[in-house]
Design a protein around this motif. Structure first.
Motif, mmCIF file in Angstrom:
data_model
loop_
_atom_site.group_PDB
_atom_site.id
_atom_site.type_symbol
_atom_site.label_atom_id
_atom_site.label_comp_id
_atom_site.label_asym_id
_atom_site.label_seq_id
_atom_site.Cartn_x
_atom_site.Cartn_y
_atom_site.Cartn_z
ATOM 1 N N TYR A 270 13.996 6.353 2.321
ATOM 2 C CA TYR A 270 14.199 7.128 3.588
ATOM 3 C C TYR A 270 12.987 7.704 4.249
ATOM 4 N N GLU A 271 11.958 8.034 3.459
ATOM 5 C CA GLU A 271 10.795 8.437 3.800
ATOM 6 C C GLU A 271 9.953 7.575 4.598
ATOM 7 N N SER A 272 10.168 6.212 3.773
ATOM 8 C CA SER A 272 9.273 5.026 4.215
ATOM 9 C C SER A 272 9.655 4.532 5.785
ATOM 10 N N LEU A 273 11.177 4.432 5.759
ATOM 11 C CA LEU A 273 11.930 4.129 7.277
ATOM 12 C C LEU A 273 11.532 5.162 8.063
ATOM 13 N N LYS A 274 11.474 6.546 8.037
ATOM 14 C CA LYS A 274 10.838 7.383 8.781
ATOM 15 C C LYS A 274 9.478 7.207 9.260
ATOM 16 N N LEU A 275 8.676 6.686 8.346
ATOM 17 C CA LEU A 275 7.021 6.063 8.918
ATOM 18 C C LEU A 275 7.326 4.807 9.331
ATOM 19 N N GLY A 276 8.054 4.254 9.806
ATOM 20 C CA GLY A 276 8.225 3.002 10.382
ATOM 21 C C GLY A 276 7.928 1.848 9.371
ATOM 22 N N ILE A 277 7.912 2.006 8.074
ATOM 23 C CA ILE A 277 7.707 1.169 6.945
ATOM 24 C C ILE A 277 9.114 0.140 6.819
ATOM 25 N N PRO A 278 9.334 -0.964 7.236
ATOM 26 C CA PRO A 278 10.546 -1.678 7.122
ATOM 27 C C PRO A 278 11.203 -2.153 5.884
ATOM 28 N N VAL A 279 11.091 -1.142 4.973
ATOM 29 C CA VAL A 279 11.640 -1.637 3.596
ATOM 30 C C VAL A 279 12.843 -2.176 3.501
ATOM 31 N N LYS A 280 13.052 -3.115 2.871
ATOM 32 C CA LYS A 280 14.190 -4.177 2.583
ATOM 33 C C LYS A 280 14.882 -4.433 1.533
ATOM 34 N N THR A 281 14.001 -4.619 0.560
ATOM 35 C CA THR A 281 14.511 -5.053 -1.064
ATOM 36 C C THR A 281 13.965 -4.107 -2.175
ATOM 37 N N ARG A 282 14.939 -3.570 -2.850
ATOM 38 C CA ARG A 282 14.565 -3.061 -4.153
ATOM 39 C C ARG A 282 15.359 -3.627 -5.425
ATOM 40 N N HIS A 283 14.898 -3.528 -6.830
ATOM 41 C CA HIS A 283 15.497 -4.058 -7.721
ATOM 42 C C HIS A 283 14.563 -3.721 -8.953
ATOM 43 N N ASN A 284 15.217 -4.013 -10.059
ATOM 44 C CA ASN A 284 14.570 -4.274 -11.453
ATOM 45 C C ASN A 284 13.656 -5.323 -11.555
ATOM 46 N N GLU A 285 12.525 -5.061 -11.973
ATOM 47 C CA GLU A 285 11.716 -6.358 -12.404
ATOM 48 C C GLU A 285 11.919 -6.575 -13.810
ATOM 49 N N ALA A 286 10.929 -7.668 -14.145
ATOM 50 C CA ALA A 286 11.337 -8.284 -15.366
ATOM 51 C C ALA A 286 11.306 -7.311 -16.762
ATOM 52 N N ALA A 287 10.242 -6.300 -16.623
ATOM 53 C CA ALA A 287 9.732 -5.550 -17.848
ATOM 54 C C ALA A 287 10.481 -4.273 -17.825
ATOM 55 N N PRO A 288 10.756 -3.557 -18.901
ATOM 56 C CA PRO A 288 11.550 -2.402 -18.698
ATOM 57 C C PRO A 288 10.610 -1.307 -18.115
ATOM 58 N N GLY A 289 11.109 -0.550 -17.145
ATOM 59 C CA GLY A 289 10.530 0.486 -16.460
ATOM 60 C C GLY A 289 9.804 -0.190 -15.324
ATOM 61 N N GLN A 290 9.808 -1.306 -14.989
ATOM 62 C CA GLN A 290 9.328 -1.993 -13.783
ATOM 63 C C GLN A 290 10.252 -2.265 -12.812
ATOM 64 N N PHE A 291 9.502 -2.155 -11.469
ATOM 65 C CA PHE A 291 10.449 -2.086 -10.527
ATOM 66 C C PHE A 291 9.621 -2.802 -9.177
ATOM 67 N N GLU A 292 10.467 -3.060 -8.085
ATOM 68 C CA GLU A 292 9.897 -3.786 -7.036
ATOM 69 C C GLU A 292 10.522 -3.292 -5.821
ATOM 70 N N LEU A 293 9.550 -3.277 -4.925
ATOM 71 C CA LEU A 293 10.077 -2.835 -3.350
ATOM 72 C C LEU A 293 9.304 -3.803 -2.390
#
Length: 723
Positions: A270-293
């Protein structure tokens, strides 16, 4: 010891912070905190608006009078949106961002204040140049430096501050930041690529550099983070035995996102989009506690600003959700580290992706021309590209688990590789044939539609892979400023394209037909840069040996890898393309050595402190418990040998730790007496850093056997699995 269990209990009691969903669609609030073109049209008069767009699109200088008009409109927009301060937002050689806030309010001389913001203030300010890393360009008694407005990257509001993206230069003119050389490199590749494009299309006036980054990161509960001095001070765990369960079941990758995390992600998006950052993808990465945007790709300068901004707001938002973001490339031993894959491409103002196969022979020849030139540039400067992504933190990640190895090679895939092989052997000019996409039909599953196959597979072990219509520079570290890799890549490509153009033009002047001249040059380049092409398993020991035989840069010492910046061919390439002067290259290399030394120095100090103040006392306390038990069992005539063996085991580790910590301190003292930054960095690598894993090994073995109730630090099983 009690602190650890209190922190674990606090982590268990943390519930998801509810994020109120925005009442409108993303398209309704995207960029509302950005002084973008739609806002400019509202707050600027038409002459000012047109002039500013001309500056943004064509680089036309903006007069001070027009800058005053822009500043007036920008100030009014900022005030209308609750801003009360402004700052020049720049990217010094710390790797992060910098900002000094000033109020819009100025005394009016009559006991009141007015809101003021002039074109002069918008265009230029004067931060202290000596207080940032500068490699000796500026001394403390020569503190003057300037930040200057970059109109191509729009201003934005964070909290109540108007942030104006700027460059940062020394009083003597040298670049002290990442943005100046990034803009220079983008300009260099634009000029060189446009000239080559004219072989195929005279209507091309500009070539754009595009970047799509993929940001990997870890989240750790804030209460547990606070109980780990190594995480707080270095960003990684300097000790810690593997959890019995980590990523071996591969169940976290693309799994259901935990409730606390999804709420963090929602607010971040939400904050990224308001700042014009065109975020698209989010998901869990391979390691526990690891993520990607990951966002949608943008022009490289803006994309890089957005990544730097994202890393800042990630940290702020994570704290609201009682998390801490770890951007260190290898915060936990034994599981995946975090990268920041840089998807890089070039496109024309006529709408053509120069890395995309076409439908006509001419389009395919253009595609192959740019593809081969990039491969040749990577071949020539493979050591320099490695230096551009190397650091004291990324060295832990490269070659581990899913990270690519510390050897730069290119992956092309079977179809592209086959085309280049045929082209190299061909005697005619019609060797290039592509199926832009093949169709894969899923037999036996009628409800699944046909799937279009890219003309390459993916190779996760390749640091620089062609992935269908772009190159993916996978070796970039998660905490890195993307600019450094893109600067080097664009400069090397610009140099290569310029040389290619000169060679082809010379052949044409001698009477050779244009297409024939291009083919002949491409065939030579394909032969000469074969050693950089590798489609196999980059993790294998066989590849390391093969890479050395091919003459690729296989150096593994970070301080020595930095030397590649000072190679004659690197200095020449940066100078010829106008990206760095010799002074700027030497200064940045000095900063790299100094930063490496300081990070290893901090890690050594932190490890020594935790070891002697936490681990050794706990081990001694447990030894006392075991000794008391053994004495009582002996008095009762019971067998106590196993306890004595355990005591000997712990004592062996504590003795070794105390000896190694002492040796590490002495090695640090010796290294600290060296004044030359390169020699000091090498000394730290060779004689100090070697102790970190040795000491850790003994601590991790003790963690396995010492009473869990006594162990002072949160363990991996507590840190990695978010509840």
């Amino acid at each position: 010891m009690l602190l650890r269990f209190k922190m674990v209990e606090a982590a268990l009691n943390h519930t998801a912070v509810e994020v109120e969903a925005p009442s409108t669609r993303p398209s309704d609030y995207f960029g509302v905190k950005v002084f973008g073109r739609n806002v400019m049209r509202k707050y600027l008069d038409k002459p000012t608006y047109d002039a500013l767009l001309n500056t943004m699109d064509n680089g036309t200088p903006l007069s001070l009078e027009l800058a005053d008009s822009v500043a007036a409109g920008m100030r009014q927009w900022a005030l209308d949106n609750g801003a009360d301060h402004y700052t020049h937002w720049f990217q010094p050689l710390t790797g992060g961002t910098a900002e000094k806030h000033d109020s819009f309010s100025d005394p009016d001389g009559k006991g009141l204040v007015i809101e003021s913001f002039s074109g002069k203030v918008l265009a230029q300010q004067e931060p202290d140049a000596s207080s940032f890393p500068n490699g000796g360009i500026r001394n403390t008694f020569e503190a003057r430096g300037y930040s200057a407005w970059d109109p191509t990257s729009p201003a934005f509001i964070v909290d109540t501050t108007l942030c104006i993206p700027t460059v940062f230069i020394a009083y003597t003119g040298e670049a002290l930041d990442y943005k100046v050389p990034l803009l220079r490199s983008i300009s260099a590749v634009d000029k060189a690529a446009t000239e080559v494009c004219h072989y195929f299309d005279k209507n091309v006036n500009r070539v754009y550099t595009y970047l799509g980054w993929e940001q990997e990161y870890f989240l750790v509960d804030e209460s547990l983070w606070a109980a780990r001095p190594d995480l707080v001070l270095t960003g990684r765990t300097l000790m810690g035995h593997e959890s019995a369960k980590n990523q071996q079941l591969e169940d976290h990758y693309f799994g259901a996102i935990p409730a606390r995390v999804i709420n963090f992600m929602k607010e971040l998006e939400y904050e990224s989009l308001k700042l014009g950052i065109p975020v698209k993808t989010r998901h869990n990465e391979a390691a526990p506690g690891q993520f990607e945007l990951a966002p949608v790709y943008e022009e490289a300068n803006l994309a890089n600003d957005h990544n730097q901004l994202l890393m800042t707001i990630m940290d702020k938002i994570a704290r609201r959700h009682r998390f801490r973001v770890l951007l260190h490339e290898k915060p936990f031993k034994g599981i995946n580290g975090s990268g920041k894959h840089n998807n890089w491409s070039l496109g024309t103002d006529t709408g053509v992706n120069l890395f995309g196969p076409g439908k006509t022979p001419s389009e395919n020849l253009q595609f192959i021309t740019f593809l081969v030139n990039v491969i040749a540039a990577v071949h020539r400067h493979n050591g320099l590209l490695k230096a551009a992504i190397m650091s004291a933190t990324n060295i832990h990640r490269l070659g581990s688990n899913e990270a690519p190895p510390a050897i730069i090679s290119t992956f092309l895939g079977s179809q592209i590789s086959s085309v280049l092989d045929k082209l190299e052997r061909s005697t005619s000019d019609d060797a290039i044939r592509f199926d832009a996409k093949s169709v894969l039909k899923m037999s036996g599953i009628s409800q699944i539609p046909s799937i279009l196959l890219d003309n390459t597979d993916r190779n996760r072990t390749s640091p620089f892979a062609f992935t269908g219509n772009r190159f993916e520079f996978r070796a970039v570290g998660s905490s890195d400023n993307c600019a450094e890799a893109i600067i080097t890549l664009c400069a090397a490509t610009a140099e290569q394209l310029t040389e290619f153009k000169h060679e082809v033009d010379a052949k044409i002047e001698r009477g050779m037909k244009k297409d024939k001249a291009i083919y002949e040059s491409l065939k030579r380049m394909i032969r000469e840069c074969k050693s950089i092409h590798f489609d196999g398993n980059g993790y294998s020991e066989e590849w390391k040996q093969e890479a050395a035989r091919r003459g690729l840069d296989c150096e593994t010492s970070a301080p020595l890898i930095f030397d590649r910046y000072l190679d004659d061919k690197s200095i020449k390439m940066f100078g010829d393309t106008g990206v760095y002067s010799r002074v700027e290259v030497e200064a940045r290399t000095e900063v790299k050595w100094e930063t490496y030394t300081k990070k290893i120095q901090i890690e050594a100090r932190v490890l020594g402190d935790i070891t002697m103040n936490n681990i050794i006392p706990v081990a001694s306390k447990y030894e006392s418990v075991l000794l008391d038990k053994a004495y009582k069992m002996k008095e009762l005539g019971l067998n106590y040998e196993s306890d004595i063996e355990l005591i000997r085991d712990i004592q062996g580790h504590t003795s070794a730790i105390q000896r190694l910590v002492g040796e590490m301190i002495e090695a640090r003292k010796v290294a600290n007496r060296i004044e030359d930054q390169r020699e000091k960095a090498i000394k730290y690598h060779d004689t100090v850093a070697i102790y970190l894993d040795q000491i850790r090994d003994h601590i991790d073995k003790m963690e396995e056997v010492i009473d869990d109730q006594l162990w002072p630090l949160p363990k991996y099983r507590e840190l990695l699995f978010i509840r």
